[in-house]
Design a protein around this motif. Structure first.
Motif, PDB file in Angstrom:
ATOM      1  N   PHE A 521      69.321 -31.933 104.925  1.00 22.57           N
ATOM      2  CA  PHE A 521      69.330 -31.631 106.363  1.00 22.57           C
ATOM      3  C   PHE A 521      68.369 -30.492 106.661  1.00 22.57           C
ATOM      4  O   PHE A 521      67.537 -30.558 107.577  1.00 22.57           O
ATOM      5  CB  PHE A 521      70.742 -31.270 106.815  1.00 22.57           C
ATOM      6  N   THR A 522      68.473 -29.401 105.904  1.00 20.11           N
ATOM      7  CA  THR A 522      67.651 -28.224 106.144  1.00 20.11           C
ATOM      8  C   THR A 522      66.174 -28.525 105.937  1.00 20.11           C
ATOM      9  O   THR A 522      65.319 -28.105 106.721  1.00 20.11           O
ATOM     10  CB  THR A 522      68.094 -27.071 105.236  1.00 20.11           C
ATOM     11  N   SER A 523      65.865 -29.256 104.895  1.00 21.88           N
ATOM     12  CA  SER A 523      64.469 -29.590 104.615  1.00 21.88           C
ATOM     13  C   SER A 523      63.875 -30.430 105.735  1.00 21.88           C
ATOM     14  O   SER A 523      62.751 -30.191 106.187  1.00 21.88           O
ATOM     15  CB  SER A 523      64.366 -30.338 103.285  1.00 21.88           C
ATOM     16  N   THR A 524      64.637 -31.419 106.210  1.00 26.50           N
ATOM     17  CA  THR A 524      64.157 -32.257 107.305  1.00 26.50           C
ATOM     18  C   THR A 524      63.999 -31.453 108.584  1.00 26.50           C
ATOM     19  O   THR A 524      62.995 -31.572 109.297  1.00 26.50           O
ATOM     20  CB  THR A 524      65.119 -33.436 107.539  1.00 26.50           C
ATOM     21  N   ALA A 525      64.994 -30.626 108.888  1.00 25.79           N
ATOM     22  CA  ALA A 525      64.938 -29.795 110.097  1.00 25.79           C
ATOM     23  C   ALA A 525      63.723 -28.872 110.059  1.00 25.79           C
ATOM     24  O   ALA A 525      63.009 -28.719 111.062  1.00 25.79           O
ATOM     25  CB  ALA A 525      66.222 -28.975 110.231  1.00 25.79           C
ATOM     26  N   LEU A 526      63.484 -28.268 108.919  1.00 26.62           N
ATOM     27  CA  LEU A 526      62.349 -27.356 108.789  1.00 26.62           C
ATOM     28  C   LEU A 526      61.026 -28.092 108.993  1.00 26.62           C
ATOM     29  O   LEU A 526      60.117 -27.605 109.678  1.00 26.62           O
ATOM     30  CB  LEU A 526      62.381 -26.687 107.421  1.00 26.62           C
ATOM     31  N   THR A 527      60.905 -29.276 108.407  1.00 23.83           N
ATOM     32  CA  THR A 527      59.684 -30.067 108.552  1.00 23.83           C
ATOM     33  C   THR A 527      59.427 -30.426 110.006  1.00 23.83           C
ATOM     34  O   THR A 527      58.307 -30.273 110.522  1.00 23.83           O
ATOM     35  CB  THR A 527      59.779 -31.354 107.706  1.00 23.83           C
ATOM     36  N   VAL A 528      60.471 -30.893 110.687  1.00 21.73           N
ATOM     37  CA  VAL A 528      60.316 -31.306 112.082  1.00 21.73           C
ATOM     38  C   VAL A 528      59.989 -30.114 112.973  1.00 21.73           C
ATOM     39  O   VAL A 528      59.092 -30.188 113.835  1.00 21.73           O
ATOM     40  CB  VAL A 528      61.598 -32.013 112.578  1.00 21.73           C
ATOM     41  N   VAL A 529      60.692 -29.004 112.762  1.00 24.47           N
ATOM     42  CA  VAL A 529      60.468 -27.826 113.593  1.00 24.47           C
ATOM     43  C   VAL A 529      59.037 -27.312 113.435  1.00 24.47           C
ATOM     44  O   VAL A 529      58.373 -26.930 114.418  1.00 24.47           O
ATOM     45  CB  VAL A 529      61.487 -26.725 113.237  1.00 24.47           C
ATOM     46  N   LYS A 530      58.538 -27.322 112.212  1.00 25.87           N
ATOM     47  CA  LYS A 530      57.162 -26.853 111.982  1.00 25.87           C
ATOM     48  C   LYS A 530      56.152 -27.765 112.644  1.00 25.87           C
ATOM     49  O   LYS A 530      55.058 -27.326 113.045  1.00 25.87           O
ATOM     50  CB  LYS A 530      56.901 -26.738 110.486  1.00 25.87           C
ATOM     51  N   GLN A 531      56.491 -29.041 112.784  1.00 29.80           N
ATOM     52  CA  GLN A 531      55.591 -29.975 113.460  1.00 29.80           C
ATOM     53  C   GLN A 531      55.409 -29.620 114.933  1.00 29.80           C
ATOM     54  O   GLN A 531      54.401 -29.968 115.547  1.00 29.80           O
ATOM     55  CB  GLN A 531      56.122 -31.408 113.333  1.00 29.80           C
ATOM     56  N   PHE A 532      56.386 -28.917 115.483  1.00 30.05           N
ATOM     57  CA  PHE A 532      56.289 -28.478 116.873  1.00 30.05           C
ATOM     58  C   PHE A 532      55.558 -27.146 117.014  1.00 30.05           C
ATOM     59  O   PHE A 532      55.467 -26.600 118.112  1.00 30.05           O
ATOM     60  CB  PHE A 532      57.685 -28.362 117.492  1.00 30.05           C
ATOM     61  N   GLY A 533      55.066 -26.614 115.901  1.00 33.38           N
ATOM     62  CA  GLY A 533      54.265 -25.395 115.963  1.00 33.38           C
ATOM     63  C   GLY A 533      54.994 -24.115 115.653  1.00 33.38           C
ATOM     64  O   GLY A 533      54.421 -23.024 115.781  1.00 33.38           O
ATOM     65  N   TYR A 534      56.234 -24.209 115.223  1.00 38.80           N
ATOM     66  CA  TYR A 534      56.994 -23.003 114.900  1.00 38.80           C
ATOM     67  C   TYR A 534      56.628 -22.498 113.498  1.00 38.80           C
ATOM     68  O   TYR A 534      56.403 -23.282 112.575  1.00 38.80           O
ATOM     69  CB  TYR A 534      58.500 -23.272 114.948  1.00 38.80           C
ATOM     70  N   SER A 535      56.608 -21.192 113.349  1.00 40.76           N
ATOM     71  CA  SER A 535      56.384 -20.570 112.045  1.00 40.76           C
ATOM     72  C   SER A 535      57.686 -19.951 111.578  1.00 40.76           C
ATOM     73  O   SER A 535      58.678 -19.890 112.320  1.00 40.76           O
ATOM     74  CB  SER A 535      55.299 -19.496 112.144  1.00 40.76           C
ATOM     75  N   MET A 536      57.709 -19.445 110.341  1.00 36.30           N
ATOM     76  CA  MET A 536      58.928 -18.831 109.801  1.00 36.30           C
ATOM     77  C   MET A 536      59.333 -17.584 110.585  1.00 36.30           C
ATOM     78  O   MET A 536      60.476 -17.158 110.525  1.00 36.30           O
ATOM     79  CB  MET A 536      58.728 -18.491 108.330  1.00 36.30           C
ATOM     80  N   GLU A 537      58.419 -17.007 111.335  1.00 33.58           N
ATOM     81  CA  GLU A 537      58.760 -15.838 112.152  1.00 33.58           C
ATOM     82  C   GLU A 537      59.747 -16.188 113.258  1.00 33.58           C
ATOM     83  O   GLU A 537      60.431 -15.311 113.780  1.00 33.58           O
ATOM     84  CB  GLU A 537      57.491 -15.232 112.756  1.00 33.58           C
ATOM     85  N   SER A 538      59.808 -17.457 113.619  1.00 34.19           N
ATOM     86  CA  SER A 538      60.723 -17.901 114.674  1.00 34.19           C
ATOM     87  C   SER A 538      61.946 -18.600 114.108  1.00 34.19           C
ATOM     88  O   SER A 538      62.745 -19.153 114.867  1.00 34.19           O
ATOM     89  CB  SER A 538      60.001 -18.863 115.630  1.00 34.19           C
ATOM     90  N   LEU A 539      62.102 -18.580 112.780  1.00 32.54           N
ATOM     91  CA  LEU A 539      63.184 -19.317 112.130  1.00 32.54           C
ATOM     92  C   LEU A 539      64.029 -18.410 111.254  1.00 32.54           C
ATOM     93  O   LEU A 539      63.557 -17.388 110.755  1.00 32.54           O
ATOM     94  CB  LEU A 539      62.603 -20.441 111.263  1.00 32.54           C
ATOM     95  N   HIS A 540      65.284 -18.824 111.068  1.00 26.71           N
ATOM     96  CA  HIS A 540      66.119 -18.227 110.020  1.00 26.71           C
ATOM     97  C   HIS A 540      66.924 -19.333 109.363  1.00 26.71           C
ATOM     98  O   HIS A 540      67.580 -20.129 110.047  1.00 26.71           O
ATOM     99  CB  HIS A 540      67.074 -17.158 110.539  1.00 26.71           C
ATOM    100  N   LEU A 541      66.864 -19.390 108.035  1.00 27.38           N
ATOM    101  CA  LEU A 541      67.605 -20.382 107.270  1.00 27.38           C
ATOM    102  C   LEU A 541      68.717 -19.662 106.525  1.00 27.38           C
ATOM    103  O   LEU A 541      68.458 -18.753 105.734  1.00 27.38           O
ATOM    104  CB  LEU A 541      66.673 -21.095 106.286  1.00 27.38           C
ATOM    105  N   PHE A 542      69.951 -20.063 106.760  1.00 28.23           N
ATOM    106  CA  PHE A 542      71.086 -19.393 106.129  1.00 28.23           C
ATOM    107  C   PHE A 542      71.292 -19.899 104.707  1.00 28.23           C
ATOM    108  O   PHE A 542      71.066 -21.066 104.396  1.00 28.23           O
ATOM    109  CB  PHE A 542      72.357 -19.606 106.937  1.00 28.23           C
ATOM    110  N   THR A 543      71.745 -18.997 103.853  1.00 25.09           N
ATOM    111  CA  THR A 543      72.007 -19.319 102.456  1.00 25.09           C
ATOM    112  C   THR A 543      73.202 -18.552 101.974  1.00 25.09           C
ATOM    113  O   THR A 543      73.621 -17.572 102.573  1.00 25.09           O
ATOM    114  CB  THR A 543      70.793 -18.992 101.568  1.00 25.09           C
TER     115      THR A 543
END
Length: 544
Positions: A521-543
């Motif tokens: 789920f996380t890998s797919t979400a990250l791939t799709v979100v980056k396709q919209f132009g988002y960088s890691m500065e706009s993201l947080h992935l919980f672990t």
């Protein structure tokens, strides 16, 4: 010769080093752990290596129980300290040592039992493997699985003297003035630095920690007190500053924590004297570890026995448990942080991480002497059957908290998007609660992915809250709905996210996207979100 540096310890079957993880538990997501992913995403599709017969997890446990500490390659002896030079010599397939959280292990005997294969382990041979380990196995309990392979501690701890710069007072301070004196600290040069002073009045003793760090909040401290033995861990960015004192006189367990921010942050720990009006001649005796500062990843976790205060059913397979911290303990985990539950299962210590939540998404926040955990029960899990059996009045061990979310990221956030799957909803609870109880105009969108409607956590509470507060928008997406479901269906994909993400110019400055769920789920979400132009500065992935 190595023999001259060895000593023989008193061996216990499960060496308690209270750490995070292990190199030998099934691949993420562990079936009875909350699926979290943060920082770097594990490599999608990372395959297991076929193991020889007799090389399963339980085979490894049986080997350890049979061979004991002899698996460390030193016939059960241990080294008081291991230098980096000595560590570097052991970097081969048939002679491999590594470091995890400051502890050195002989991983040679584990090569054939590692689900990821020997080549993966060899990447950490002869070096500090902590960062590599955390990127792939953060949820795993290595201190239990590798206890038989323990060699010694790595000689590389970072510490700051408790003495202040010249002309300051000695380590054991005996200030008795009614007001704190002006304090200065040497210029901050990157790594967090800290020291402390104290003063008293008729009813209270105030310990003040002066710290040079990026962030300090009232959540950045854990206190454990037994009688007059007082321990405090102060989290300074990625380091921990420790206080450990045998107090001069008894104090109550009624603490008050205050933070004053500035070029030098001040954290005040207000202790109430048991005997009001009694003048203390000194703060107390310094104990082991007092005044030390070290990287948080090297600090051993502390576990404490906590009583089960309340057990509530959330869904058919999920419970909300309220735990009471022991008398004298104080802990207020930051948003998105997790703790570890630990129990002995079939003779082996097992621990698993669970995100701390609020007791309700629409009511008052938790207090500092209780912890609330929402846990999905797996009947064939390693730990959750034990959790499932807990009743009110039961006891289980709970660790310090850990995590990486920085709450200040919410300050500039006007549009918070939460992508959660299953129990990945748990870190979102406090994000929603904090956003809606503040005076901000921040909008919150929750896209909640589940298999069936009966799997949705707090469905009714979310519906009530979104009706009451229009800043919250909730969309449920089911991958296996029944015929009565009228909402969105399927799995996370471009079409669903496109409708809810803001891709207008400048969006990255005001929007924050948080993601939590199983690895696919996380890998797919990250791939799709980056396709919209988002960088890691706009993201947080919980672990965890």
């Amino acid at each position: 010769m190595l023999e001259s540096t060895l000593y023989r310890p008193t061996y216990t079957k499960q060496r308690r080093m209270a750490s995070l993880n292990s190199l030998s538990v099934p691949q993420f997501p562990a079936r009875d752990s909350p699926q979290r992913l943060g920082g770097k995403v594990a490599e999608p599709g990372r395959a297991k290596v076929p193991l020889k017969p007799g090389r399963s997890l339980m085979d490894w446990v049986r080997l350890g129980q049979k061979s004991g500490p002899a698996l460390n390659g030193l016939r059960g002896n241990q080294m008081p300290v291991v230098t980096t030079e000595e560590l570097a010599k052991h970097n081969k397939r048939d002679d491999a040592w590594t470091v995890l959280r400051g502890h050195v292990y002989n991983i040679t005997p584990y090569m054939e039992y590692h689900p990821g294969g020997a080549d993966e382990l060899l990447k950490a041979a002869g070096i500090d493997g902590t960062d590599l380990f955390n990127n792939i196995h953060q949820w795993v309990n290595f201190e239990s699985m590798l206890s038989w392979c323990y060699i010694g501690s790595l000689k590389n701890s970072f510490s700051v003297p408790t003495k202040a710069p010249p002309k300051s007072k000695p380590k054991v301070l005996t200030s008795s003035s009614s007001e704190p004196k002006q304090q200065e600290i040497e210029k901050y040069e990157g790594k967090p630095r800290a020291r402390y002073d104290w003063y008293q009045n008729a009813s209270s003793v105030i310990i003040t920690v002066y710290a040079k760090c990026q962030m300090l909040t009232p959540n950045c401290i854990i206190i454990d007190k037994t009688s007059q033995d007082f321990k405090a861990k102060v989290y300074l960015d990625d380091h921990i500053y420790s206080l450990h004192l045998e107090l001069n006189q008894p104090v109550t367990s009624d603490y008050k924590i205050q933070v004053r921010k500035g070029s030098v942050h001040r954290l005040e720990i207000v202790l109430q004297k048991m005997e009001s009006g009694k003048h203390w001649q000194g703060l107390g005796k310094q104990m082991e570890g007092h005044g030390s500062i070290m990287e948080a990843k090297e600090k051993e976790l502390t576990f404490r026995n906590c009583n089960v205060k309340k057990v509530e059913k959330v869904t058919h397979d999920t419970k909300l448990l309220t735990f009471e911290l022991p008398e004298g303990s104080w802990m207020s985990p930051p948003i998105g942080y997790h703790v570890y539950l630990k129990a002995t299962v079939n003779g082996t210590e097992v621990n698993r991480p669970y995100t701390v939540v609020e007791p309700t998404i629409i009511g008052k926040p938790m207090n500092n002497t209780q912890l609330h955990l929402m846990i999905k029960i797996y009947k064939d899990g390693l730990l959750t059957p034990t959790v499932d059996a807990l009743k009110e009045g039961g006891v289980i061990e709970i660790s310090d908290y850990e995590g990486s979310f920085v709450e200040s990221r919410l300050d500039s956030c006007q549009d918070l998007v939460l992508l959660a799957a299953g129990s990945g909803f748990t870190p979102m609870i406090r994000l929603i609660h904090t956003s809606l109880t503040s005076n901000s105009n921040r909008k919150v969108k929750l896209l909640f992915f589940n298999k069936t409607e009966k799997d949705i956590l707090w469905q009714q509470e979310l519906e009530i809250l979104s009706e009451k507060d229009k800043r919250l928008e909730v969309a449920h997406i089911l991958s296996n709905p029944d015929s009565t479901w009228k909402g969105l269906t399927g799995r996370i994909r471009n079409e669903i996210l496109k409708e809810h993400l803001n891709n207008q110019p400048g969006f990255a400055k005001t929007q924050l996207i948080c993601i939590c769920g199983p690895t696919p789920f996380t890998s797919t979400a990250l791939t799709v979100v980056k396709q919209f132009g988002y960088s890691m500065e706009s993201l947080h992935l919980f672990t965890a």
